[in-house]
Design a protein around this motif. Structure first.
Motif, PDB file in Angstrom:
ATOM      1  N   GLY A 184       0.780  -1.367   0.022  1.00  0.00           N
ATOM      2  CA  GLY A 184      -0.086   0.006   0.009  1.00  0.00           C
ATOM      3  C   GLY A 184       0.897   1.122   0.147  1.00  0.00           C
ATOM      4  O   GLY A 184       1.949   1.238   0.352  1.00  0.00           O
ATOM      5  N   GLU A 185       0.246   2.524  -0.393  1.00  0.00           N
ATOM      6  CA  GLU A 185       1.014   3.549  -0.500  1.00  0.00           C
ATOM      7  C   GLU A 185       1.442   4.084   0.949  1.00  0.00           C
ATOM      8  O   GLU A 185       2.574   4.912   1.049  1.00  0.00           O
ATOM      9  N   ASN A 186       0.669   3.626   1.712  1.00  0.00           N
ATOM     10  CA  ASN A 186       1.015   4.227   3.311  1.00  0.00           C
ATOM     11  C   ASN A 186       1.915   3.221   4.161  1.00  0.00           C
ATOM     12  O   ASN A 186       1.751   3.063   5.234  1.00  0.00           O
ATOM     13  N   ARG A 187       2.195   1.995   3.235  1.00  0.00           N
ATOM     14  CA  ARG A 187       2.878   1.102   4.151  1.00  0.00           C
ATOM     15  C   ARG A 187       4.375   0.717   3.347  1.00  0.00           C
ATOM     16  O   ARG A 187       4.405   0.955   2.117  1.00  0.00           O
ATOM     17  N   TYR A 188       5.389   0.363   4.105  1.00  0.00           N
ATOM     18  CA  TYR A 188       6.609  -0.020   3.405  1.00  0.00           C
ATOM     19  C   TYR A 188       6.732  -1.534   2.953  1.00  0.00           C
ATOM     20  O   TYR A 188       6.441  -2.368   4.019  1.00  0.00           O
ATOM     21  N   GLY A 189       6.975  -1.618   1.989  1.00  0.00           N
ATOM     22  CA  GLY A 189       7.117  -2.944   1.205  1.00  0.00           C
ATOM     23  C   GLY A 189       6.144  -3.877   1.263  1.00  0.00           C
ATOM     24  O   GLY A 189       5.034  -3.139   1.200  1.00  0.00           O
ATOM     25  N   LEU A 190       6.297  -5.144   1.411  1.00  0.00           N
ATOM     26  CA  LEU A 190       4.817  -6.038   1.013  1.00  0.00           C
ATOM     27  C   LEU A 190       4.946  -7.095   2.015  1.00  0.00           C
ATOM     28  O   LEU A 190       5.987  -7.706   2.204  1.00  0.00           O
ATOM     29  N   ARG A 191       3.813  -7.294   2.610  1.00  0.00           N
ATOM     30  CA  ARG A 191       3.606  -8.367   3.564  1.00  0.00           C
ATOM     31  C   ARG A 191       2.549  -9.335   3.073  1.00  0.00           C
ATOM     32  O   ARG A 191       1.495  -9.030   2.749  1.00  0.00           O
ATOM     33  N   THR A 192       2.810 -10.717   3.220  1.00  0.00           N
ATOM     34  CA  THR A 192       2.017 -11.724   2.663  1.00  0.00           C
ATOM     35  C   THR A 192       1.029 -11.974   3.934  1.00  0.00           C
ATOM     36  O   THR A 192       1.226 -12.872   4.544  1.00  0.00           O
ATOM     37  N   ASP A 193      -0.146 -11.289   4.014  1.00  0.00           N
ATOM     38  CA  ASP A 193      -1.226 -11.492   5.091  1.00  0.00           C
ATOM     39  C   ASP A 193      -1.936 -12.801   4.658  1.00  0.00           C
ATOM     40  O   ASP A 193      -2.509 -13.290   5.635  1.00  0.00           O
ATOM     41  N   THR A 194      -1.903 -12.975   3.382  1.00  0.00           N
ATOM     42  CA  THR A 194      -2.646 -14.236   3.240  1.00  0.00           C
ATOM     43  C   THR A 194      -1.791 -15.331   2.840  1.00  0.00           C
ATOM     44  O   THR A 194      -0.969 -15.055   1.525  1.00  0.00           O
ATOM     45  N   MET A 195      -1.786 -16.554   3.430  1.00  0.00           N
ATOM     46  CA  MET A 195      -0.466 -17.784   2.878  1.00  0.00           C
ATOM     47  C   MET A 195      -1.545 -18.781   2.830  1.00  0.00           C
ATOM     48  O   MET A 195      -2.025 -19.391   4.076  1.00  0.00           O
ATOM     49  N   ILE A 196      -1.733 -19.474   1.726  1.00  0.00           N
ATOM     50  CA  ILE A 196      -2.683 -20.816   1.639  1.00  0.00           C
ATOM     51  C   ILE A 196      -1.777 -21.624   0.777  1.00  0.00           C
ATOM     52  O   ILE A 196      -1.448 -21.285  -0.266  1.00  0.00           O
ATOM     53  N   VAL A 197      -1.546 -22.941   1.398  1.00  0.00           N
ATOM     54  CA  VAL A 197      -0.961 -23.904   0.452  1.00  0.00           C
ATOM     55  C   VAL A 197      -2.354 -24.808   0.156  1.00  0.00           C
ATOM     56  O   VAL A 197      -2.849 -25.213   0.763  1.00  0.00           O
ATOM     57  N   ALA A 198      -2.369 -24.904  -1.376  1.00  0.00           N
ATOM     58  CA  ALA A 198      -3.462 -25.670  -2.286  1.00  0.00           C
ATOM     59  C   ALA A 198      -2.665 -26.833  -2.397  1.00  0.00           C
ATOM     60  O   ALA A 198      -1.691 -26.920  -3.327  1.00  0.00           O
ATOM     61  N   SER A 199      -3.271 -28.170  -1.754  1.00  0.00           N
ATOM     62  CA  SER A 199      -2.442 -29.253  -2.198  1.00  0.00           C
ATOM     63  C   SER A 199      -3.870 -30.140  -2.736  1.00  0.00           C
ATOM     64  O   SER A 199      -4.721 -30.405  -2.362  1.00  0.00           O
ATOM     65  N   VAL A 200      -3.490 -30.113  -4.117  1.00  0.00           N
ATOM     66  CA  VAL A 200      -4.310 -30.930  -5.249  1.00  0.00           C
ATOM     67  C   VAL A 200      -3.953 -32.190  -5.508  1.00  0.00           C
ATOM     68  O   VAL A 200      -2.696 -32.532  -6.095  1.00  0.00           O
ATOM     69  N   GLU A 201      -5.014 -33.094  -5.661  1.00  0.00           N
ATOM     70  CA  GLU A 201      -4.743 -34.460  -6.047  1.00  0.00           C
ATOM     71  C   GLU A 201      -4.830 -34.412  -7.512  1.00  0.00           C
ATOM     72  O   GLU A 201      -6.213 -33.914  -7.957  1.00  0.00           O
ATOM     73  N   VAL A 202      -4.013 -34.718  -8.320  1.00  0.00           N
ATOM     74  CA  VAL A 202      -4.030 -34.558  -9.935  1.00  0.00           C
ATOM     75  C   VAL A 202      -5.064 -35.410 -10.433  1.00  0.00           C
ATOM     76  O   VAL A 202      -5.914 -34.947 -11.252  1.00  0.00           O
ATOM     77  N   ASP A 203      -5.304 -36.528 -10.077  1.00  0.00           N
ATOM     78  CA  ASP A 203      -6.490 -37.482 -10.915  1.00  0.00           C
ATOM     79  C   ASP A 203      -7.916 -37.090 -10.471  1.00  0.00           C
ATOM     80  O   ASP A 203      -8.674 -36.740 -11.324  1.00  0.00           O
ATOM     81  N   SER A 204      -8.166 -36.603  -9.247  1.00  0.00           N
ATOM     82  CA  SER A 204      -9.563 -36.593  -8.852  1.00  0.00           C
ATOM     83  C   SER A 204      -9.839 -34.800  -8.660  1.00  0.00           C
ATOM     84  O   SER A 204     -10.755 -34.270  -8.673  1.00  0.00           O
ATOM     85  N   GLY A 205      -8.722 -34.193  -8.262  1.00  0.00           N
ATOM     86  CA  GLY A 205      -9.046 -32.565  -8.142  1.00  0.00           C
ATOM     87  C   GLY A 205      -9.453 -32.412  -6.748  1.00  0.00           C
ATOM     88  O   GLY A 205      -9.277 -31.213  -6.333  1.00  0.00           O
ATOM     89  N   ASP A 206      -9.532 -33.277  -5.857  1.00  0.00           N
ATOM     90  CA  ASP A 206      -9.907 -33.140  -4.532  1.00  0.00           C
ATOM     91  C   ASP A 206      -8.582 -32.374  -4.048  1.00  0.00           C
ATOM     92  O   ASP A 206      -7.129 -32.455  -4.079  1.00  0.00           O
ATOM     93  N   THR A 207      -8.995 -31.276  -3.198  1.00  0.00           N
ATOM     94  CA  THR A 207      -8.083 -30.313  -2.730  1.00  0.00           C
ATOM     95  C   THR A 207      -8.016 -30.026  -1.117  1.00  0.00           C
ATOM     96  O   THR A 207      -9.153 -30.160  -0.622  1.00  0.00           O
ATOM     97  N   LEU A 208      -6.913 -29.873  -0.573  1.00  0.00           N
ATOM     98  CA  LEU A 208      -6.801 -29.472   0.903  1.00  0.00           C
ATOM     99  C   LEU A 208      -6.206 -27.998   0.743  1.00  0.00           C
ATOM    100  O   LEU A 208      -5.033 -28.037   0.154  1.00  0.00           O
ATOM    101  N   LEU A 209      -7.142 -27.194   1.614  1.00  0.00           N
ATOM    102  CA  LEU A 209      -6.396 -25.837   1.771  1.00  0.00           C
ATOM    103  C   LEU A 209      -5.738 -25.549   3.231  1.00  0.00           C
ATOM    104  O   LEU A 209      -6.460 -25.907   4.001  1.00  0.00           O
ATOM    105  N   ILE A 210      -4.408 -25.436   2.998  1.00  0.00           N
ATOM    106  CA  ILE A 210      -3.764 -25.374   4.679  1.00  0.00           C
ATOM    107  C   ILE A 210      -3.494 -23.871   4.667  1.00  0.00           C
ATOM    108  O   ILE A 210      -2.685 -23.231   3.990  1.00  0.00           O
ATOM    109  N   GLY A 211      -4.398 -23.392   5.782  1.00  0.00           N
ATOM    110  CA  GLY A 211      -4.328 -21.843   6.093  1.00  0.00           C
ATOM    111  C   GLY A 211      -3.078 -21.403   6.865  1.00  0.00           C
ATOM    112  O   GLY A 211      -3.100 -22.316   8.160  1.00  0.00           O
ATOM    113  N   LEU A 212      -2.191 -20.768   6.589  1.00  0.00           N
ATOM    114  CA  LEU A 212      -1.263 -20.225   7.669  1.00  0.00           C
ATOM    115  C   LEU A 212      -1.545 -18.834   8.270  1.00  0.00           C
ATOM    116  O   LEU A 212      -1.302 -18.042   7.185  1.00  0.00           O
ATOM    117  N   PRO A 213      -1.699 -18.837   9.674  1.00  0.00           N
ATOM    118  CA  PRO A 213      -1.716 -17.329   9.850  1.00  0.00           C
ATOM    119  C   PRO A 213      -0.651 -16.653   9.737  1.00  0.00           C
ATOM    120  O   PRO A 213       0.512 -16.855   9.763  1.00  0.00           O
TER     121      PRO A 213
END
Length: 472
Positions: A184-213
């Motif tokens: 942001g203009e009023n913030r220095y640099g960039l912070r990754t406030d959203t971090m989610i690992v999407a683990s996707v099973e290739v054959d089925s598409g079943d997905t686990l979203l792992i949320g990191l605070p």
């Protein structure tokens, strides 16, 4: 009575109005004006070629319309993009030439000043109409190529036909780190406030979203890296997880795992988070949250069921009312970011729900209809290290994900103490969640009772939970 000499010029049929009608008809069926003027061989040849091309175009559109992976493959081939662009321009030029010739064959002779003026205006209008689609095709092709170059990594050169056919190289699961950068203009640099690992099973598409605070502390760095040497245990990294990106970005030559990467900070964070949770991460996708709203607006918004009012804004004076409603990009951004009357972990849950809603609603027709706006927004806000050559396979995978099971595992309280996280326990939670997802016949929902979350998407307990159950 005088007769025209044998082989002399044929008389043009009809007046100016009739000639204009035949010329307009040549736009829809090229060659009919030639037939009308007695040029049977030329007219039949032109009309036959047009009908063959039209049939081939209809067949191609029918085959490609429901196969986004083929469309993605075509876009990633430079020679196809150039061939389609050049072909569309050549076809428009030839078609325009046929229309001009149609007027010349059907106009009255001798042509008065009024006839010439009508002809000039008519031909200018018709040729413009014929050239506009080719301009659109060229613009779309160039936009697609520019978007690929801006968003995705260069294609991986390979002579291995097996790797080309299966870019996942036989792997059963692909892990992608989804990052939301809060610059942001009023913030220095960039912070990754959203971090989610999407683990996707290739054959089925079943997905686990792992949320990191964002406020996970004492993140462990892989042994042998510059970060591990700079921040050795027991003191370790003295800031929050969302600061790792900016820390590396300030000193990429000294701290990045690969300073030559397109985004050394994101590339390093991918390795750090993968090591921390015990999951090797293949790719990352970084979205600037300021531009996230543009992506949502490009597809016409997203429908979100809201059970309780969500306040947003710096002073909490904005309000998302309860009910099922289509929200704009700005509202979607606040739906995923607001912490007013809630907390970091509640908004993490809503972010998982938002990903689910977008995946379900971003159908191929909507994406194609909004292609230009989506491409423009993506170039401004999205960055990824997925190679361009993987895009067709990625599109196929995304289509499976949209109809597959989607679960979430939030590494947040009460299952994780963010101030003093037990990283071995975190790896155990993640490994167990992945094993559960691989089980295609999981126990019934009633066999795993979960306390009711305070807010949509909020996980309570250390078991992964289906987003179908948590999200309204």
């Amino acid at each position: 009575m005088a007769y025209p000499a044998e082989g002399g010029p044929r008389k043009r049929p009809g007046g100016t109005a009739r000639a204009a009608l035949w010329t307009c008809g040549a736009v829809l069926l090229p060659g009919i004006a030639h037939l009308r003027a007695g040029r049977r061989a030329a007219g039949a040849g032109i009309l036959g070629c047009f009908l063959l091309l039209a049939a081939a175009a209809v067949a191609a559109v029918r085959d490609l319309r429901g196969t986004l992976s083929w469309q993605a493959w075509l876009v990633t081939q430079p020679y196809w993009v150039e061939a389609v662009s050049a072909g569309s321009v050549a076809l428009a030029a030839l078609w325009s030439a046929v229309v001009v010739r149609s007027w010349q064959l059907t106009r009255p002779r001798p042509a008065g000043r009024g006839t010439r003026a009508v002809g000039a205006l008519l031909l200018a209008l018709l040729c413009t109409v014929l050239l506009l689609p080719s301009v659109l095709v060229v613009r779309t092709a160039l936009t697609a190529r520019a978007t690929l170059s801006e968003v995705f990594a260069p294609a991986e050169p390979t002579r291995d036909t097996t790797a080309a056919a299966d870019p996942w190289r036989g792997r059963s699961r692909i892990n992608v780190l989804l990052l939301g950068g809060d610059a942001g203009e009023n913030r220095y640099g960039l912070r990754t406030d959203t971090m989610i690992v999407a683990s996707v099973e290739v054959d089925s598409g079943d997905t686990l979203l792992i949320g990191l605070p964002r406020n996970l502390e004492n993140v462990p760095f892989p042994e042998g890296t510059a970060l591990a040497e700079r921040y050795p245990p027991p003191a370790g990294f003295d800031d929050l997880l969302n600061e790792v990106y900016q820390t590396v970005a300030e000193e990429p030559e000294e701290l990045a795992v690969d300073p030559r990467a397109a985004d050394p900070a994101a590339d390093t964070l991918k390795l750090v988070i993968g090591e921390a949770i015990g999951v090797p991460i293949d790719y990352y996708a970084l979205v600037d949250l300021r531009g996230f709203a543009d992506l949502i607006d490009a597809v016409g918004g997203v429908v979100v069921p809201i059970e309780e009012p969500i306040r947003y804004g710096r002073r909490g004076n904005g309000l998302l009312e309860p009910g099922e409603r289509r929200i704009s990009g700005k509202e979607a951004l606040w739906y995923g970011r607001s912490r007013t009357d809630s907390d970091d972990y509640t908004r993490m849950g809503r972010q998982g729900c938002l990903l689910k809603y977008v995946a379900e609603q971003a159908d191929p027709v909507t994406v194609l209809r909004s292609f230009q706006a989506l491409a423009d927004a993506a170039q401004r806000t999205l960055d990824s290290d997925v190679p361009q050559s993987h895009l067709p396979a990625l599109v196929d995978l995304a289509e499976r994900v949209s109809t597959a099971r989607m679960q979430t595992l939030q590494l947040s309280p009460p299952q994780v103490d963010t101030g003093h996280p037990d990283w071995e326990e975190i790896r155990t939670l993640v490994a167990r969640a992945l094993r559960d997802l691989d089980d295609h016949d999981p126990p019934a929902a009633s066999a795993r009772p979960q306390p009711s979350p305070r807010s949509p998407g909020r996980q309570v307990g250390d078991e992964p939970v289906s987003l179908d159950r948590l999200c309204p």
